[in-house]
Design an enzyme around this catalytic site. Structure first.
Site, PDB file in Angstrom:
ATOM      1  N   TRP A 169      16.570  43.685   4.084  1.00 35.45           N
ATOM      2  CA  TRP A 169      16.342  41.788   4.221  1.00 35.45           C
ATOM      3  C   TRP A 169      18.061  40.904   3.699  1.00 35.45           C
ATOM      4  O   TRP A 169      18.386  40.808   4.861  1.00 35.45           O
ATOM      5  CB  TRP A 169      15.676  41.808   3.108  1.00 35.45           C
ATOM      6  CG  TRP A 169      15.383  39.661   3.210  1.00 35.45           C
ATOM      7  CD1 TRP A 169      13.921  39.415   4.514  1.00 35.45           C
ATOM      8  CD2 TRP A 169      15.944  39.072   2.328  1.00 35.45           C
ATOM      9  NE1 TRP A 169      14.918  37.831   4.167  1.00 35.45           N
ATOM     10  CE2 TRP A 169      15.794  37.651   3.671  1.00 35.45           C
ATOM     11  CE3 TRP A 169      16.997  38.391   1.538  1.00 35.45           C
ATOM     12  CZ2 TRP A 169      16.327  36.503   2.780  1.00 35.45           C
ATOM     13  CZ3 TRP A 169      17.661  37.843   1.693  1.00 35.45           C
ATOM     14  CH2 TRP A 169      16.905  36.315   1.983  1.00 35.45           C
ATOM     15  N   HIS A 170      18.857  42.069   2.944  1.00 35.99           N
ATOM     16  CA  HIS A 170      20.214  41.353   2.898  1.00 35.99           C
ATOM     17  C   HIS A 170      21.063  41.461   3.523  1.00 35.99           C
ATOM     18  O   HIS A 170      21.873  41.246   4.208  1.00 35.99           O
ATOM     19  CB  HIS A 170      20.356  41.738   1.558  1.00 35.99           C
ATOM     20  CG  HIS A 170      20.185  41.047   0.641  1.00 35.99           C
ATOM     21  ND1 HIS A 170      18.732  41.115  -0.226  1.00 35.99           N
ATOM     22  CD2 HIS A 170      20.493  39.656  -0.342  1.00 35.99           C
ATOM     23  CE1 HIS A 170      18.463  40.129  -1.335  1.00 35.99           C
ATOM     24  NE2 HIS A 170      19.404  39.504  -1.357  1.00 35.99           N
ATOM     25  N   GLY A 171      21.013  42.671   4.308  1.00 38.92           N
ATOM     26  CA  GLY A 171      21.606  43.440   5.564  1.00 38.92           C
ATOM     27  C   GLY A 171      21.791  44.710   5.938  1.00 38.92           C
ATOM     28  O   GLY A 171      21.111  45.204   5.217  1.00 38.92           O
TER      29      GLY A 171
ATOM     30  N   PHE B 297      22.973  36.012   5.893  1.00 41.55           N
ATOM     31  CA  PHE B 297      21.647  36.818   5.606  1.00 41.55           C
ATOM     32  C   PHE B 297      20.777  36.234   6.428  1.00 41.55           C
ATOM     33  O   PHE B 297      19.508  36.610   6.476  1.00 41.55           O
ATOM     34  CB  PHE B 297      21.293  37.171   4.464  1.00 41.55           C
ATOM     35  CG  PHE B 297      22.319  37.621   3.616  1.00 41.55           C
ATOM     36  CD1 PHE B 297      22.828  38.962   3.853  1.00 41.55           C
ATOM     37  CD2 PHE B 297      22.679  37.226   2.251  1.00 41.55           C
ATOM     38  CE1 PHE B 297      23.756  39.804   3.340  1.00 41.55           C
ATOM     39  CE2 PHE B 297      23.592  37.746   1.669  1.00 41.55           C
ATOM     40  CZ  PHE B 297      24.453  38.909   1.912  1.00 41.55           C
TER      41      PHE B 297
END
Length: 512
Positions: free
Chosen positions: A357-359, A512
């Site tokens: 989800w962060h990257g 993000f």
């Protein structure tokens, strides 16, 4: 009249347009100016619910336009899709299969849009590498010669946050936890509400929607709390985080081999403080600004570096995301209800997806995997040693102190791949720390970075002071006359503009 004629309105118009290289953020002077213009009209509309909703929605969409340009239309389109799907689920309440189809459809639309903007190039890379591997393994020259092409895909600011927010709304409607909204503008208001729009916290509909229709009344105590949050958020972000980033942390991670082990270690600790101050500072400002408008958000950070276990850390760090992952992913996979081994697998999958989800990159997957493994090990340890189940204040002082030290160092070191541009940087940072430490250079380092180290010390002391000190400072601000409160805010803004760099530094979580 001469003054008005001397104004360059073309520059004012240019300032109000979107610029990709300088998105508007809370710590910018333009936002404060626009917010000061926005607030009086908002107060005049306190008793006019529909007009107030429309007014705030328009301001929120303009705020997002200043952050992501024309992509504010993507937000409106996605929100409209989920608004319609939620209404369709209500009309088919007794047809479970159809309702399940609708929730799956919403999930596919949201994750499909998110996947395109955030993960398309990453998936192209994976596919290209896989084809090269197959070509090399089976001796197929055509596959080995495939060239991977990257597309210039702009990532709309905050897309991960508002996507998770709309997904939780649809899932909660499906589960029967909330009733769907019947007025389109109300739902757009919820999704686009500007304080939390671009970098969280992720606000649940069940908490937010009832507040839409209340008359926004802010008590003196709430005003003092909001001012305290905005001031502390500005200090964290624009003073501490930006200063140590530009003057120390970025230099270390750009060329770790140019610095000795002590400097690299300080860079690791500096980045842990930087990302905390950056993200929690934004959250504080978002919560404070929302409170000024009569909306109360849940806390998003609760002094996470005071955690004595990794489980406790994730109860204190980015709380809105960690609870979202727990409620909509971990529990949906079975949580801890299907045996210990399945619990460990569920934890690992949840944190892997949390990292993703962060990257879109291997470093984020690695970061999530390490946290997932650590959570599973902690669960396993508590099973083997039941007496170790004590957490928080229930732990004996010695073991709590030791737990805080171990947990903080684990979290800080796992942030290395999170920050590094590639795995070679990770390797170089760790090499310098473990093979070129040179503690004899500490006096020179202190002399060379007095302001950076002072700022880091200030940040960590502020983080570890008891909460009652925060409450006393907040109480003092609340008890101050309005003129003095305005002076506090102006003083902090002045300090921010004296310390900050020439360019406004975006929040880390904008990407993000």
């Amino acid at each position: 009249m001469d003054f008005i004629q001397g104004l360059d309105f073309s520059k004012i118009g240019e300032l109000l347009l979107y610029h990709r290289e300088s998105p508007m953020i809370f710590s910018s002077g333009l936002f404060f100016l626009l917010f000061l213009c926005f607030l009086p009209i908002y107060m005049l509309l306190r008793k006019r619910t529909l007009l107030r909703i429309i007014y705030v929605t328009l301001f929120s969409l303009y705020f997002y336009y200043k952050s992501s340009g024309i992509f504010f239309l993507l937000l409106v389109a996605g929100a409209t899709s989920d608004f319609i799907i939620a209404l369709l689920m209500e009309k088919t309440f007794h047809r479970e299969r159809l309702r399940r189809f609708f929730v799956i459809l919403s999930t596919c639309i949201n994750l499909g849009v998110l996947g395109y903007f955030k993960y398309f190039n990453f998936l192209v890379d994976l596919g290209g590498n896989f084809l090269h591997f197959i070509g090399g393994w089976f001796g197929i020259p055509v596959l080995e010669s495939i060239t991977v092409v990257h597309f210039d895909i702009f990532l709309p600011v905050g897309i991960s946050f508002y996507t998770f927010q709309t997904m939780s709304y649809v899932i909660d409607v499906y589960r029967g936890r909330i009733k769907p909204l019947h007025r389109w503008i109300d739902y757009i208001f919820y999704v686009s509400f500007f304080p939390q729009l671009v970098a969280g916290p992720i606000v649940r509909a069940i908490d937010f929607i009832p507040q839409i229709y209340r008359r926004p009344l802010v008590t003196r105590s709430e005003f003092g709390e909001a001012l305290f949050l905005i001031v502390s958020g500005l200090i964290k972000k624009a003073v501490i985080s930006d200063y140590i980033s530009l003057n120390f942390v970025d230099r270390i991670f750009d060329q770790p081999l140019l610095y000795h082990g002590v400097e690299n270690l300080l860079g690791v600790y500096g980045y842990a403080l930087q990302i905390y101050c950056d993200f929690s500072g934004y959250s504080d400002m978002a919560i404070g600004i929302a409170l000024l408008l009569g909306f109360r958000f849940n806390i998003n950070f609760d002094t996470p570096f005071q955690s004595a276990t990794i489980t406790e850390f994730w109860r204190r760090w980015h709380i809105s995301l960690s609870t979202w992952l727990k409620d909509y992913l971990y529990i949906s996979m079975g949580g801890n209800r299907k045996g210990r081994f399945r619990t460990y697998i569920n934890l690992l999958i949840t944190m892997l997806l949390g990292g993703l989800w962060h990257g879109a990159g291997a470093k984020f997957i690695l970061w999530g995997a390490l946290h997932g493994v650590a959570l599973a090990i902690h669960k396993f340890t508590m099973h083997l040693f039941p007496r170790c189940k004590a957490m928080g204040k229930d732990m004996k002082p010695f073991w709590r102190v030791m737990g805080v030290i171990v947990t903080f160092n684990f979290v800080a070191f796992v942030f290395i791949p999170f920050r590094a541009d590639n795995m070679l940087v990770v390797q170089n940072v760790l090499h310098q720390i473990f093979y070129d430490f040179q503690p004899a250079l500490i006096p020179q380092i202190i002399a060379g970075y007095p302001y950076v180290l002072a700022m880091m010390l200030l940040g960590y002391i502020a983080h570890f002071i008891p909460k009652k000190v925060d409450h006393r400072i907040q109480g003092a601000i609340t008890a101050s006359p309005l003129v003095l409160q305005a002076f506090y805010l102006l003083l902090i803004v002045f300090i921010v503009f004296q310390i900050k760099s020439a360019d406004v530094q975006p929040f880390i979580y904008f990407q993000f």
